[in-house]
Design a protein around this motif. Sequence first.
Motif, PDB file in Angstrom:
ATOM      1  N   SER A  10       0.827  -1.205   0.000  1.00  0.00           N
ATOM      2  CA  SER A  10       0.000   0.000   0.000  1.00  0.00           C
ATOM      3  C   SER A  10       0.862   1.257   0.000  1.00  0.00           C
ATOM      4  O   SER A  10       0.356   2.359  -0.180  1.00  0.00           O
ATOM      5  CB  SER A  10      -0.952  -0.006   1.197  1.00  0.00           C
ATOM      6  N   ASN A  32      -1.816  -2.704  -6.463  1.00  0.00           N
ATOM      7  CA  ASN A  32      -1.099  -2.669  -5.188  1.00  0.00           C
ATOM      8  C   ASN A  32      -2.055  -2.725  -4.001  1.00  0.00           C
ATOM      9  O   ASN A  32      -1.841  -3.451  -3.026  1.00  0.00           O
ATOM     10  CB  ASN A  32      -0.235  -1.401  -5.088  1.00  0.00           C
ATOM     11  N   LEU A  33      -3.125  -1.931  -4.113  1.00  0.00           N
ATOM     12  CA  LEU A  33      -4.070  -1.910  -2.992  1.00  0.00           C
ATOM     13  C   LEU A  33      -4.752  -3.269  -2.825  1.00  0.00           C
ATOM     14  O   LEU A  33      -4.996  -3.724  -1.711  1.00  0.00           O
ATOM     15  CB  LEU A  33      -5.129  -0.822  -3.198  1.00  0.00           C
ATOM     16  N   ALA A  73      -2.471  -5.567  -1.139  1.00  0.00           N
ATOM     17  CA  ALA A  73      -2.389  -5.229   0.282  1.00  0.00           C
ATOM     18  C   ALA A  73      -3.593  -5.832   1.009  1.00  0.00           C
ATOM     19  O   ALA A  73      -3.461  -6.481   2.054  1.00  0.00           O
ATOM     20  CB  ALA A  73      -2.356  -3.720   0.463  1.00  0.00           C
ATOM     21  N   LEU A 111      -9.752  -0.486   3.692  1.00  0.00           N
ATOM     22  CA  LEU A 111      -9.140  -0.494   2.360  1.00  0.00           C
ATOM     23  C   LEU A 111     -10.156  -0.572   1.214  1.00  0.00           C
ATOM     24  O   LEU A 111      -9.974   0.109   0.192  1.00  0.00           O
ATOM     25  CB  LEU A 111      -8.119  -1.635   2.234  1.00  0.00           C
TER      26      LEU A 111
END
Lengths: 570, 413
Positions: A503, A516-517, A520, A555
């Motif tokens: 992240s 990427n998120l 994560a 998130l």
Amino acid sequence: MKQSWRAICEKFTNAQNLTEVESLHDPENDPFRSKYKARELLREIYCSLKKNSPAGLRVAKLGAVEYYLGVNHVDTEELSAGQEHLMNCVKLLEKCRVSSDNVSLFIHVRNQLGILWAGRDETEEAQGFLETAESIYQRYMKEVRFELAYTHSMYYLAQVYKNLGQTERAATYCHSTLQRQLQLNQYNPMEWALNAATLSQYYITKGRYMEGRHCLAAATVISGLAGEVPSEAAAQESETECERREQLRQKRAEIARCWIKYCLNLLQDAKKLLEDNIGELDTDRQEELKNARRLEEEEEEKGRKSALLFGSEDTFDSIASLEEKVHCLFPLDFTEARAVFLVGQNYITQAKDYFQMDGYVTDHIEILQDHSALFRALAFFEEDLERRCKMHKRRVDMLEPICNELNTQYYLMIRRQLMFELAETYNEMMDLKLTLANRQADTQSLDNHTIKKFNHLCSASAKYFQMFLDSLCSPEGKFPEHLEEEVLRPALVARFRVARLHSRLISSSPPVQLDNLNRALENYKYVVQYCEAHPEAGAAVETELELSTEMVGLLPLKINRLKARMAANN
Amino acid sequence: MNGNSFLDGRTDGAVDSRERLQEFCFDYCYWSVDPADPHHASQEEVFQDLGVSVLAAASEGYNVCVFAYGQTGSGKTHTMMGTPDSIGLTPRICQVCQWIIIFLEIYNERVRDLLRRGEQKKRASLRVREHPEKGPYVQDLSQHVVSDCKQAMDLLEEGIANRITAATHNHDASSRSHAIFTIQYTQAILENNLPSETVSKINLVDLAGSERADPHYCRDRLTEGSNINKSLVTLGIVISALAQNSQMSSSCQSINSMASEGDGSTVGSHSSSLSGGGGGGGRRHCFIPYRDSVLTWLLKDSLGGNSKTIMIATVSPSINSYNETLSTLRYAAHARNIVNKPRVNEDANVRLIRELREEIDRLKSMLLSFEMQRNPSPSLSDERDGILSDIVLQNELKVTYNQRLGCKKILIL
């Protein structure tokens, strides 16, 4: 009568010779040959004495023979018979008064019984015999003759106390045993040095650096008395010289490793004292401690030193001068820390010289790990962030190539440790780079170069955490459903860190950010789900679980926003 | 013996005048004194329980180690090797495998090749070394490839004949050395669809008789026996045990809340104190310059990590062997805790935790502000996404692009 007494003495001398000298040459397939012969002689002596001696003297002499018969049986693994003889000796001696002639026997027989009972795990019985021996010594000690017997008593007591869990007393007795060996000049220098070095490690684990340093200094000085190391050429010629060379070099290298731990622990303990709640040096506390130190210094030194000195006249000075080369008080600033670091680094070089990679893989790597730890500890004291980062880079440069060189099967454990350490070090460097960049810029802008560097470090860190996780997989590549106790926490922490690192990756491309998120989120979810499926695991990673749970909740929000923005921009 | 418990009691007062029962629990207990006894456990039964799990583990790529420990004459060799009429564990395992065999003996810390051929000095001791690629090995140890079980048995017999045995008053043939028979096999596997190999080892260890009292023999640190060593030569063992135990208990409250490493000491000296840099809690790590015994060192990779270990303790039913039996049982019970599991130490990294908490707080407050701005009228729910994107554009601080300036402004949360 006289002649017969002389004959008895000769027989006895023979028996001793057989027991102590001849037995060393007994063949492997008949290892007690000489001792069995000695036993026969002792039995003959016993019979002669019983028949011929005047009653009064007889008792003490018979007692002595029973003692030797007892030891003989114990040495040849006939413990019950041995015990019988030894107890006979005790009973016979009870009929005599303790005198300077027989006090040594009083002590010896109790030592032997102490050992015997300890061997049966009856430590309290053992303690009884040994403490009696000790008190007999205390009362009658005057002569050097008994010193060795007393040294042995002390040594046995040390063991008994250890078995009873009284480690402090045991350590004191070990220390005294070592002291006495030096005073009586009854020691093998290399062995003594190693023992003193080992004892230093005990003191270090207790945080007693002054005693630890003294032991180490003495160890170094006394090990020097063992003589020169035979040259390589000499070693090639003769097998004994070769062995001697190996032994000396190895043991000196081991003493060096003990010194390394001294320096390392001193630095680490200092760090613990000085750090604030985010792991940085707290200058207020530093000031405080510096002031306190001035007051305490002198008092402490005087008080403790008197009781514990090792050495004889010739060695006192050399030991003291070696002690002066390194502090035993906590370093409180960079200059002091660096001094300790350099001493440690010097011993690293010495140790590595013997424990080379080819031949001593595990030892070599442990030394490298210590070197890395020294850098890490020193970095704490370094104020300049750029230099701090360089220290961490040294660690990476040292450990990274090794990690990749090792056979994955044989060195699984070590590789895991290295991976974890590399992951953390890269993370550390990443944070430093960011802090440096943020300080430099007044507007909060990062140039491309810095971003690239940051991402590289971030990815490298994630990569090693992932490698660690992959190392837990089965040979078919399957991640375990259930994590073993000793890898549970590191595995969950690794997941947590991978999540966090993903992240933080910087990208201008929304799809990449999204990816990427998502990664994560995936890793945070794993932590939460694993702990749900294995409730006992939660206790090992309380904080990480708490934060992962939060992130699993939050998130998706971020991810959705990003998706929305992506949709809006199209 | 009672199921899986072994009760050891003495009722007469011959040597020790205590009357008490001691209980030990094991995974399996076997009674093999009298073949006619209904509870008699045969070699076959032992193989079914233990041997099969050994082979299963090895075929999965684990290293396996089987130890036999006990008083001389209590049945170790019978269990491990057996006789031609009643073959033991080792030959039974050989029947299933075909591979590379090595057979060595450790006597007084010296390593001897039991399958040596040709001219070799009888007393020559082989050197143990470690190679980064090859792992721990014994230099110049002969390796023998076998392709059927008869070949393996022949090697076993040949090696046994070469073992050092001695006649003492107590026993006719007491083995005074450790013997390690290793079966190594390479298995071809497919890893990610690429051909690869795994090497597995099965180590079968016959430990020297447990009643040895040789003062010069440094007892293996496989377990911390309470035997008192007579010779000051072994002062080092005592001090190192002190230091080791002290190391175990020196931790202060640690963020790393892993359970402690079993009771008492563990196998191996410094290998269990491997740390990657000090750890986050407070255990002080030190170096104990006590070399592992050759046995422990050679079997290091078997005693932890990626291996399975089985220990068989053999005891005599005779009342005269009470003390030795007790000692053996203690040793075996303790051995369950000796598995060497070097820890991975990690940083507490308080900074990371703090930063993450801050991010969480920020995200939460964003969530809150988003909800406060939310239009309460349900008829506008269709436009929620539109409103959402506006909010995002207004409130999002994470990344802004300023393409005119050609650089990126980034606020890292």
